[in-house]
Design an enzyme around this catalytic site. Structure first.
Site, mmCIF file in Angstrom:
data_model
loop_
_atom_site.group_PDB
_atom_site.id
_atom_site.type_symbol
_atom_site.label_atom_id
_atom_site.label_comp_id
_atom_site.label_asym_id
_atom_site.label_seq_id
_atom_site.Cartn_x
_atom_site.Cartn_y
_atom_site.Cartn_z
ATOM 1 C CG ASN A 7 44.966 36.953 38.893
ATOM 2 O OD1 ASN A 7 46.069 36.550 38.991
ATOM 3 N ND2 ASN A 7 44.664 38.411 38.546
ATOM 4 N NE ARG A 90 47.607 38.775 35.559
ATOM 5 C CZ ARG A 90 47.739 39.658 36.431
ATOM 6 N NH1 ARG A 90 46.932 39.739 37.453
ATOM 7 N NH2 ARG A 90 48.645 40.429 35.876
ATOM 8 C CG HIS A 179 49.864 45.492 33.164
ATOM 9 N ND1 HIS A 179 50.582 46.924 33.311
ATOM 10 C CD2 HIS A 179 49.348 45.080 34.298
ATOM 11 C CE1 HIS A 179 50.367 46.915 34.732
ATOM 12 N NE2 HIS A 179 49.544 46.037 35.288
ATOM 13 C CG HIS A 207 47.267 48.529 32.373
ATOM 14 N ND1 HIS A 207 46.338 47.323 31.854
ATOM 15 C CD2 HIS A 207 47.421 48.454 33.511
ATOM 16 C CE1 HIS A 207 45.888 46.871 33.095
ATOM 17 N NE2 HIS A 207 46.502 47.429 34.039
ATOM 18 N N GLY A 209 47.011 51.664 36.427
ATOM 19 C CA GLY A 209 45.922 51.175 37.467
ATOM 20 C C GLY A 209 47.037 51.443 38.501
ATOM 21 N NE ARG A 240 54.012 47.482 41.356
ATOM 22 C CZ ARG A 240 53.372 46.973 40.476
ATOM 23 N NH1 ARG A 240 54.194 46.625 39.431
ATOM 24 N NH2 ARG A 240 52.308 46.257 40.850
ATOM 25 N N GLY A 331 42.279 51.141 36.160
ATOM 26 C CA GLY A 331 41.483 51.786 37.121
ATOM 27 C C GLY A 331 41.636 53.273 37.033
ATOM 28 C CD GLU A 384 44.461 42.692 32.964
ATOM 29 O OE1 GLU A 384 43.968 43.305 34.006
ATOM 30 O OE2 GLU A 384 45.555 42.261 33.031
HETATM 31 P P1 ADP Z 1 45.416 46.873 39.775
HETATM 32 O O1 ADP Z 1 44.736 46.007 38.913
HETATM 33 O O2 ADP Z 1 46.662 47.240 39.292
HETATM 34 O O3 ADP Z 1 45.390 46.630 41.181
HETATM 35 P P2 ADP Z 1 43.154 48.661 38.938
HETATM 36 O O4 ADP Z 1 43.336 48.841 37.622
HETATM 37 O O5 ADP Z 1 41.899 47.938 39.482
HETATM 38 O O6 ADP Z 1 44.756 48.385 39.618
HETATM 39 O O7 ADP Z 1 43.215 50.272 39.446
HETATM 40 C C1 ADP Z 1 42.909 50.801 40.897
HETATM 41 C C2 ADP Z 1 43.315 52.217 40.949
HETATM 42 O O8 ADP Z 1 42.280 52.932 40.053
HETATM 43 C C3 ADP Z 1 42.955 52.748 42.152
HETATM 44 O O9 ADP Z 1 43.946 52.642 43.210
HETATM 45 C C4 ADP Z 1 42.516 54.117 42.199
HETATM 46 O O10 ADP Z 1 43.755 54.894 41.894
HETATM 47 C C5 ADP Z 1 42.193 54.005 40.732
HETATM 48 N N1 ADP Z 1 40.745 54.536 40.440
HETATM 49 C C6 ADP Z 1 39.691 53.717 40.554
HETATM 50 N N2 ADP Z 1 38.469 54.143 40.475
HETATM 51 C C7 ADP Z 1 38.789 55.650 40.075
HETATM 52 C C8 ADP Z 1 38.185 56.664 40.034
HETATM 53 N N3 ADP Z 1 36.764 56.808 39.783
HETATM 54 N N4 ADP Z 1 38.939 57.853 39.939
HETATM 55 C C9 ADP Z 1 40.231 57.832 39.991
HETATM 56 N N5 ADP Z 1 40.892 56.979 40.093
HETATM 57 C C10 ADP Z 1 40.379 55.692 40.217
#
Ligand code: ADP
Length: 397
Positions: A7, A90, A179, A207, A209, A240, A331, A384
Site C-alpha cells: 500500500n 492497493r 474504501h 467504515h 476510521g 475532512r 478504527g 483490507e
Molecule cells: P485510517 O485507516 O483511515 O487512517 P483507521 O481505520 O486506522 O483509520 O482508524 C483510526 C482512528 O480510529 C483513530 O484516529 C481513532 O480515532 C480511532 N480509534 C482507534 N482506536 C480507538 C479506540 N479504542 N477508541 C476510539 N477510537 C479509536
C-alpha cells in the site's frame, strides 16, 4: 503461496506478507518519510518483537529494496525471495475502467496513469510502488486491487451529480466511492456470520476510521456510497469536511484570502471532528475522553459526526427499501462502543435495539443488537490487506 501486499503512499509504504493457505500475516511493516530526512522502516516478523531501522530512503525503489531485505535477511527474515509468489498493490482510483482486480501489465499501468488526474496524490504514488516492485522482483506476477472497484455497480442515478452532463462525459466527474475493498470484505463477512446468502440481504456498512464512508450493499452489490469523485465527500471525518454546500469554498476563500491549494488544505486537513472540536483532536479516543469530561468541543464534534452517519443510514435504508444489517468497521467503528451507541441511539426509527453489554466489544466480530431488534447491528473488523491477498492469489495461483 506467499503474497506481498503493498500500500504505497507519496511518502510512506505499508506492507504485509501473507500466506495464502493459512491466511496468516508472516510479517508486516511500514516505511516512513520516503524522500524526507529521518526515514525509517519499522516491521514485525511473526512471533518477534518490532524492529526499527533508521536509514536513508531517497525514493520508493530504495524503500522496496529495504522491504525485501527485511523479509529475507538471515537474522530476522521470514522467507527467501523466490518464495514470494505474487504482489498485490492497493490502487486508490480505478476510474470507470476497473470493476475488479486485475493482473498488472503495460496496458493496466497505462490505464492507471490515465485516471491519475482523478487521484493526483494517490495514483502516481501507487504506480511508483508497482514499478519499484517490478524492478526488484522481475517475473513475479503483480495484481492491482482498486479502492473504487466494488462501487462500480452503482446505478447511474446514484453516481451522477446534478451537474451539466457534459462534465461527466468530458472529464468523468461522478461519484466513484472509496474504501471499496473494505466495504466488500465486511459485507461478505457479515453474510457469512449471519449464515445467510448475501444475495438476499440489504446491508449498510459504516467504515468509520480517520477517513470514513458508508455504503449500501443490496444483494451483494454496492448501490450507493458516501464518498464521491474524491474521498472528501460524505461523512464528517477525522480532518475532512464531508458534505458541505459547495458555495462555502468560495466564501471562505474570499473572507480569508486563500488560494485553491490553501482552501483544499482547510477542507482536507483542518476540518472534520478536528475542526469542529476547535482542534482538540482528530482521534476519537481523545474526543471520547473530552466528551465524558464535559468538553463542549468534543461533544459538538462527536454528536455532529454521529448525526451525519444516522442521516446516511436513513438515506440508504430508503434507497434499498429496507435494511437487514448495519455493520460497523475500521478504527472508530470497531473500537468505540461509545460512538457506536450515540449513532445507534438515532436509529430508533428502523427499530434498532442495542445490546449495551455486547457493545463493549473491541476489534472483534460481534452482533451488538438485541434479539428483538428489527435490524441486526454488527461489529465486523475490516481486513483490507487480507482481501487484497485473496484477490491476488485468486488471479495468480
Ligand atoms: P485510517 O485507516 O483511515 O487512517 P483507521 O481505520 O486506522 O483509520 O482508524 C483510526 C482512528 O480510529 C483513530 O484516529 C481513532 O480515532 C480511532 N480509534 C482507534 N482506536 C480507538 C479506540 N479504542 N477508541 C476510539 N477510537 C479509536
Amino acid at each position: 503461496m506467499k503474497i506481498l501486499v503493498i500500500n504505497c503512499g507519496s511518502s510512506s509504504l505499508k506492507f504485509q506478507l501473507i500466506d495464502s493457505e493459512s491466511e496468516q500475516v508472516i510479517c508486516k511493516g511500514l516505511c516512513e518519510r520516503i524522500g524526507i530526512d529521518g526515514s525509517r522502516i519499522v516491521y514485525t516478523p511473526e512471533g518477534k518483537d518490532k524492529i526499527t531501522v533508521e536509514t536513508p530512503m531517497p525514493d520508493h525503489n530504495k524503500a522496496i529494496e529495504l522491504v525485501i531485505e527485511a523479509l529475507t535477511n538471515k537474522e530476522n527474515g521470514v522467507v527467501s525471495l523466490d518464495e514470494i509468489g505474487a504482489v498485490g498493490h492497493r490502487i486508490v482510483h480505478g476510474g470507470e475502467k476497473f470493476t475488479k482486480s486485475v493482473v498488472i501489465d503495460d496496458e493496466v499501468i497505462k490505464a492507471i496513469e490515465d485516471v491519475s488526474d482523478l487521484a493526483p496524490l494517490h495514483n502516481p504514488a501507487n504506480l511508483i510502488g508497482i514499478k519499484a516492485c517490478q524492478k526488484a522482483m522481475p517475473g513475479v506476477p503483480m495484481v492491482a486491487v482498486f479502492d473504487t472497484a466494488f462501487h462500480q455497480t452503482m446505478p447511474e442515478n446514484a453516481y451522477l451529480y446534478g451537474l451539466h452532463y457534459s462534465y461527466y462525459e468530458k472529464y468523468g466527474i461522478r461519484r466513484y466511492g472509496f474504501h471499496g475493498t473494505s466495504h466488500s470484505y465486511v459485507s461478505k463477512r457479515a453474510a457469512e456470520i449471519l449464515g445467510k446468502d448475501i444475495n438476499d440481504l440489504k446491508i449498510i456498512v459504516c467504515h468509520l476510521g480517520n477517513g470514513a464512508s458508508v455504503s449500501a450493499v443490496k444483494n451483494g452489490k454496492c448501490i450507493d456510497t458516501s464518498m464521491g469523485l474524491t474521498p472528501l465527500e460524505g461523512l464528517i471525518m477525522g480532518t475532512r469536511t464531508g458534505d458541505i454546500d459547495p458555495s462555502v469554498v468560495e466564501f471562505i476563500m474570499k473572507k480569508e484570502n486563500l488560494s485553491v491549494a490553501e482552501v483544499n488544505n482547510v477542507l482536507n486537513k483542518k476540518s472534520g471532528v478536528f475542526g469542529l472540536s476547535n482542534e482538540l483532536s482528530s482521534d476519537f479516543r481523545d474526543l471520547e475522553e473530552g466528551y465524558l469530561n464535559g468538553n463542549e468541543g468534543a461533544k459538538r464534534a462527536v454528536d455532529t459526526f454521529a448525526y451525519r452517519v444516522v442521516k446516511y443510514i436513513g438515506a440508504y435504508t430508503a434507497a434499498m427499501g429496507g435494511v437487514d444489517a448495519i455493520c460497523f468497521t475500521a478504527g472508530v467503528g470497531e473500537n468505540s462502543g461509545f460512538t457506536r451507541k450515540i449513532i445507534i441511539d438515532g436509529l430508533g426509527f428502523i427499530g434498532a435495539s442495542l445490546n449495551e453489554e455486547a457493545n463493549t466489544v473491541r476489534g472483534k466480530e460481534e452482533i451488538i443488537s438485541n434479539p428483538d431488534s428489527k435490524v441486526t447491528l454488527m461489529v465486523v473488523p475490516t481486513n483490507e490487506e487480507l482481501a487484497i491477498a485473496r484477490d491476488t492469489y485468486a488471479l495468480c495461483k
